[in-house]
Design a protein around this motif. Structure first.
Motif, mmCIF file in Angstrom:
data_model
loop_
_atom_site.group_PDB
_atom_site.id
_atom_site.type_symbol
_atom_site.label_atom_id
_atom_site.label_comp_id
_atom_site.label_asym_id
_atom_site.label_seq_id
_atom_site.Cartn_x
_atom_site.Cartn_y
_atom_site.Cartn_z
ATOM 1 N N LYS A 131 0.825 -1.216 0.000
ATOM 2 C CA LYS A 131 0.000 0.000 0.000
ATOM 3 C C LYS A 131 0.859 1.267 0.000
ATOM 4 O O LYS A 131 0.407 2.330 -0.424
ATOM 5 N N LYS A 132 2.113 1.114 0.461
ATOM 6 C CA LYS A 132 2.982 2.285 0.579
ATOM 7 C C LYS A 132 3.898 2.459 -0.627
ATOM 8 O O LYS A 132 4.104 3.578 -1.107
ATOM 9 N N ASP A 133 4.436 1.348 -1.122
ATOM 10 C CA ASP A 133 5.401 1.413 -2.224
ATOM 11 C C ASP A 133 4.701 1.649 -3.563
ATOM 12 O O ASP A 133 3.560 1.218 -3.752
ATOM 13 N N PRO A 134 5.376 2.273 -4.521
ATOM 14 C CA PRO A 134 4.764 2.495 -5.839
ATOM 15 C C PRO A 134 4.618 1.217 -6.655
ATOM 16 O O PRO A 134 3.873 1.175 -7.629
ATOM 17 N N GLN A 135 5.340 0.162 -6.280
ATOM 18 C CA GLN A 135 5.183 -1.138 -6.930
ATOM 19 C C GLN A 135 5.361 -2.226 -5.875
ATOM 20 O O GLN A 135 5.718 -1.950 -4.737
ATOM 21 N N PHE A 136 5.051 -3.483 -6.245
ATOM 22 C CA PHE A 136 4.853 -4.545 -5.245
ATOM 23 C C PHE A 136 6.095 -5.370 -4.911
ATOM 24 O O PHE A 136 6.012 -6.288 -4.095
ATOM 25 N N THR A 137 7.233 -5.085 -5.503
ATOM 26 C CA THR A 137 8.380 -5.986 -5.377
ATOM 27 C C THR A 137 8.764 -6.248 -3.922
ATOM 28 O O THR A 137 8.948 -7.399 -3.513
ATOM 29 N N ARG A 138 8.889 -5.208 -3.126
ATOM 30 C CA ARG A 138 9.328 -5.410 -1.732
ATOM 31 C C ARG A 138 8.260 -6.135 -0.924
ATOM 32 O O ARG A 138 8.560 -7.108 -0.212
ATOM 33 N N GLY A 139 7.012 -5.711 -1.032
ATOM 34 C CA GLY A 139 5.953 -6.318 -0.233
ATOM 35 C C GLY A 139 5.648 -7.759 -0.584
ATOM 36 O O GLY A 139 5.103 -8.499 0.234
#
Length: 235
Positions: A131-139
């Motif tokens: 929800k915070k990052d601009p893309q999903f790679t880390r989450g």
């Protein structure tokens, strides 16, 4: 043990037993395939899109990748990252397709011919990070965030499979692949225009609604009709 990535050759040969037997307790069963890439489709179920702040009833797939290092087999531990990194890790039970032959620019009417079989995937997600990052790679990409298995089942129709996810024996997710807003043949065809699909690649088809946080000590089970159960422990 792992199934050979040469699915085209495997599909054309009968299994041959060589007479060796071992105790189940003496072996470690690994993920049933070692993919070159783990392809994920998000928000393919409208209610899940709404509950996670996504877009329901997409006209075009929402695509992301997970690293192969996230994969763990049935029975392994999902390791929660430090609370300094994330405070909200959730499960997402999904049907996963295993690609059986190389394909590029695949036609929709031929798409299922490229599927070797189906297995189960748990798209573990750090929801606060996606929800915070601009893309999903880390989450989506932490080690152990990709339980896969317990095996691959061939000869079943992936477009009509019931999915039930339980957390500590309580049902939290329930759905069917026939409820997806985008069809599985369309997803295969669409992504093959972006990247070449290789034998052994995983296509995770998305999750029904009901994703919820997991805590250390929890047991999460994803059951898919005609395939079986993928069970993992949270640590």
């Amino acid at each position: 043990m792992q199934i050979s990535s040469n699915f085209e050759e495997l599909a054309n040969k009968d299994a041959k037993y060589q007479g060796t037997r071992v105790r189940y307790s003496d072996v470690k069963i690994l993920e049933p395939v070692a993919p070159s890439k783990v392809i994920n489709f998000g928000w393919t179920y409208a209610e899940h899109a709404r509950e996670t702040g996504g877009k329901a009833n997409l006209k075009e797939p929402f695509l992301f990748l997970k690293p192969a290092t996230c994969l763990i087999p049935n029975g392994a531990n999902i390791i929660l990252p430090s609370s300094d990194l994330t405070k909200q890790v959730e499960m997402e039970g999904e049907v996963a397709l295993v690609i059986g032959k190389r394909g590029k620019n695949i036609k929709q009417e031929e798409a299922l011919d490229y599927v070797f079989g189906c297995t189960i995937f748990n798209d573990v997600t750090a929801r606060d990070l996606t929800k915070k990052d601009p893309q999903f790679t880390r989450g989506k990409g932490f080690d152990t965030f990709g339980p896969l298995g317990p095996w691959i089942v061939t000869g079943i129709d992936p477009t009509n499979l019931r999915i039930i996810t339980t957390l500590n024996d309580k049902v939290v997710q329930e759905g069917n692949t026939n409820e997806m807003s985008l069809s599985i043949p369309y997803l295969i065809s669409w992504v093959s225009q972006v990247m070449t699909l290789e034998p052994g690649d995983i296509l995770a088809t998305g999750s029904p609604s009901g994703s919820c946080p997991m805590q250390s000590g929890d047991v999460v089970s994803v059951e898919v009709e005609n395939i079986g159960k993928l069970i993992n422990y949270v640590a």
